[in-house]
Enzyme design. Structure first.
Site, mmCIF file in Angstrom:
data_model
loop_
_atom_site.group_PDB
_atom_site.id
_atom_site.type_symbol
_atom_site.label_atom_id
_atom_site.label_comp_id
_atom_site.label_asym_id
_atom_site.label_seq_id
_atom_site.Cartn_x
_atom_site.Cartn_y
_atom_site.Cartn_z
ATOM 1 N N SER A 1 9.960 -26.355 21.915
ATOM 2 C CA SER A 1 10.203 -26.612 20.492
ATOM 3 C C SER A 1 10.780 -25.373 19.804
ATOM 4 O O SER A 1 11.658 -25.486 18.953
ATOM 5 C CB SER A 1 8.925 -27.082 19.791
ATOM 6 O OG SER A 1 7.941 -26.080 19.832
ATOM 7 N N MET B 1 5.975 -17.995 29.996
ATOM 8 C CA MET B 1 4.621 -17.764 30.502
ATOM 9 C C MET B 1 4.559 -16.719 31.621
ATOM 10 O O MET B 1 3.729 -16.801 32.526
ATOM 11 C CB MET B 1 4.004 -19.085 30.979
ATOM 12 C CG MET B 1 3.893 -20.130 29.883
ATOM 13 S SD MET B 1 3.014 -19.532 28.426
ATOM 14 C CE MET B 1 1.334 -19.635 29.009
ATOM 15 N N ASN C 1 8.919 -11.954 20.753
ATOM 16 C CA ASN C 1 8.049 -13.040 21.223
ATOM 17 C C ASN C 1 7.427 -13.702 20.014
ATOM 18 O O ASN C 1 7.266 -13.082 18.966
ATOM 19 C CB ASN C 1 6.947 -12.482 22.126
ATOM 20 C CG ASN C 1 6.059 -13.590 22.682
ATOM 21 O OD1 ASN C 1 6.551 -14.679 23.025
ATOM 22 N ND2 ASN C 1 4.769 -13.358 22.746
ATOM 23 N N HIS D 1 3.909 -15.670 19.012
ATOM 24 C CA HIS D 1 2.558 -15.917 19.534
ATOM 25 C C HIS D 1 1.784 -16.755 18.516
ATOM 26 O O HIS D 1 1.843 -16.486 17.318
ATOM 27 C CB HIS D 1 1.841 -14.583 19.788
ATOM 28 C CG HIS D 1 0.478 -14.772 20.345
ATOM 29 N ND1 HIS D 1 0.274 -15.085 21.672
ATOM 30 C CD2 HIS D 1 -0.741 -14.775 19.755
ATOM 31 C CE1 HIS D 1 -1.026 -15.249 21.881
ATOM 32 N NE2 HIS D 1 -1.661 -15.069 20.724
ATOM 33 N N ASP E 1 6.261 -5.293 24.168
ATOM 34 C CA ASP E 1 6.087 -4.016 24.872
ATOM 35 C C ASP E 1 5.355 -4.295 26.184
ATOM 36 O O ASP E 1 5.249 -5.464 26.597
ATOM 37 C CB ASP E 1 5.368 -2.993 23.982
ATOM 38 C CG ASP E 1 3.936 -3.399 23.671
ATOM 39 O OD1 ASP E 1 3.450 -4.389 24.265
ATOM 40 O OD2 ASP E 1 3.301 -2.736 22.838
ATOM 41 N N ASP F 1 0.955 -9.269 24.204
ATOM 42 C CA ASP F 1 0.939 -9.581 22.764
ATOM 43 C C ASP F 1 0.526 -8.377 21.919
ATOM 44 O O ASP F 1 -0.171 -8.521 20.899
ATOM 45 C CB ASP F 1 0.019 -10.789 22.483
ATOM 46 C CG ASP F 1 0.417 -12.013 23.301
ATOM 47 O OD1 ASP F 1 1.626 -12.224 23.490
ATOM 48 O OD2 ASP F 1 -0.472 -12.738 23.767
HETATM 49 C C1 GRF Z 1 4.278 -21.615 21.204
HETATM 50 O O1 GRF Z 1 3.062 -21.986 20.659
HETATM 51 C C2 GRF Z 1 4.444 -20.140 21.189
HETATM 52 O O2 GRF Z 1 3.797 -19.528 20.126
HETATM 53 C C3 GRF Z 1 3.787 -19.717 22.463
HETATM 54 O O3 GRF Z 1 4.121 -20.712 23.374
HETATM 55 C C4 GRF Z 1 4.335 -21.933 22.684
HETATM 56 C C5 GRF Z 1 5.684 -22.435 23.094
HETATM 57 O O4 GRF Z 1 5.915 -23.730 22.645
HETATM 58 N N1 GRF Z 1 4.196 -18.399 22.870
HETATM 59 P P1 GRF Z 1 7.354 -24.388 22.839
HETATM 60 O O5 GRF Z 1 7.608 -24.474 24.328
HETATM 61 O O6 GRF Z 1 8.352 -23.531 22.145
HETATM 62 O O7 GRF Z 1 7.210 -25.751 22.218
#
Ligand code: GRF
Length: 362
Positions: A183, A263, A280, A282, A314, A318
């Site tokens: 998303s 991930m 990033n 988070h 970094d 996070d």
């Molecule tokens: C999001 O909640 C983001 O904050 C985290 O991973 C999720 C990714 O969601 N790092 P999407 O794949 O972008 O829907």
């Protein structure tokens, strides 16, 4: 030269043929799509679809509906040509054309024994109306997997890039790295397309071959690649994988890397080459709740507020410099899913805004 033949069958012809097949105990498979500018992905998909039954009917979108769905310049081939090309394939028995956006009326008219969709479809992507109809007709729904790396939009985009490599040559170049639904990457791509972010998507890469991030990017005709993470445990990239990510990012001449649910820990040459240019997002108000399942952590901690954070990457998890945060409330009766969705809504607004501002300064 042979005379022009119209390879389009009418719905009535196909419906009648379906009855004949049934009388012989045979099964008709139906699929639908644009099928413009055929590539190996189409051919393999159609072979697989045909193997599910005894005959395959392909319903193709009319020229007008393709333009509506894919934009001006599409289809590349007219519906007559698309029908002729498809009929030349061993796997395809008949082609019908439909003018509506959805194939519901075609499914109803043909009443196939098996209906199949490919690409990024899941049974849930079918609208309720279609699912209910097929339940009523006793049609079996089969979802076939996407043939990675092959799509008409991607082919056209490669072509356009090689035709005019300088067309958008001066804009900052963004890479998107993600592993999941996509998303956030989609929100950034849409912001680039709408002009909110004045940049170009130079590369979309993932450690997961069939994730939403890559599927959507390919649909949009963007350079989208799967890079094997290697055999390291979950969350890690092998040294070889780090090198490959770095090489690909360098080759794409990227100015900014946006992690969108990637991930894997970004480390080694990726970090040293691009440090200060990797962002990033988070799903918490960092430094609170780093790591996985941040929304669950917030609920478990009894927090009344959480949110999301865009930060530089970094070497920690996070821990990089915070650029911006957006807060969302947690209500007493909230489910974890509701909190997660509320955070995601905030992410989709904030991440493109931050990227737009940073890109404007590059
Ligand atoms: C999001 O909640 C983001 O904050 C985290 O991973 C999720 C990714 O969601 N790092 P999407 O794949 O972008 O829907």
């Amino acid at each position: 030269m042979s005379a022009e033949v119209d390879y389009r069958s009418s719905l009535a012809e196909v419906a009648e043929w379906r009855e004949q097949l049934e009388a012989q105990g045979q099964k008709l498979v139906l699929t639908n799509g644009v099928f413009d500018l055929l590539h190996a992905g189409h051919v393999r998909y159609l072979k697989e679809a045909r193997a599910l039954g005894d005959a395959l009917v392909v319903a193709i979108n009319s020229d007008e509906s393709v333009t509506e769905l894919k934009g001006p310049g599409r289809p590349v081939y007219t519906e007559q040509d698309r029908a002729e090309i498809l009929c030349a394939l061993e796997a395809v028995d008949r082609v019908v054309v439909f003018g509506e956006k959805r194939a519901t009326a075609t499914i109803e008219a043909i009443q196939p024994h098996i209906y199949t969709k490919g690409g990024d479809y899941t049974a849930d992507s079918l609208i309720d109306e279609e699912r209910e109809l097929m339940e009523r007709l006793g049609t079996e729904i089969r979802i076939l997997s996407l043939v990675a790396g092959r799509s008409t939009s991607a082919t056209l985009s490669r072509q356009a890039m090689s035709d005019d490599s300088t067309a958008s040559g001066n804009k900052p170049r963004i890479a998107l790295l993600g592993s999941g639904t996509g998303s956030n990457s989609r929100a950034i791509i849409e912001a680039v397309q709408s002009g909110q972010i004045d940049a170009e998507i130079a590369l979309v890469a993932s450690d997961v071959a069939d994730c939403g991030v890559l599927t959507y990017a390919k649909e949009q005709g963007l350079p989208a690649i799967h890079i094997e993470p290697g055999t390291e445990k979950r969350g890690r990239l092998t040294d070889a994988a780090c090198k490959e990510y770095t090489d690909k990012l360098k080759a794409a001449r990227v100015d900014l890397i946006c992690l969108c649910g990637f991930m894997r820990i970004v480390r080694g040459p990726i970090l040293s080459t691009f440090e200060g240019r990797i962002l990033n997002i988070h799903p918490s108000l960092l430094p609170l709740f780093p790591g996985v399942d941040a929304w669950q952590q917030a609920v478990d901690a009894g927090a009344t507020e959480t949110g999301c954070t865009v930060h530089y990457v970094d070497s920690g998890i996070d821990t990089g410099e915070i650029i911006r945060q957006s807060k969302v409330p947690i209500h007493p009766d909230d489910t974890v899913a509701a909190v997660k969705a509320r955070i995601n809504d905030a992410e989709l607004v904030m991440y493109p805004e931050v990227v737009a501002e940073l890109v404007a300064k590059l």
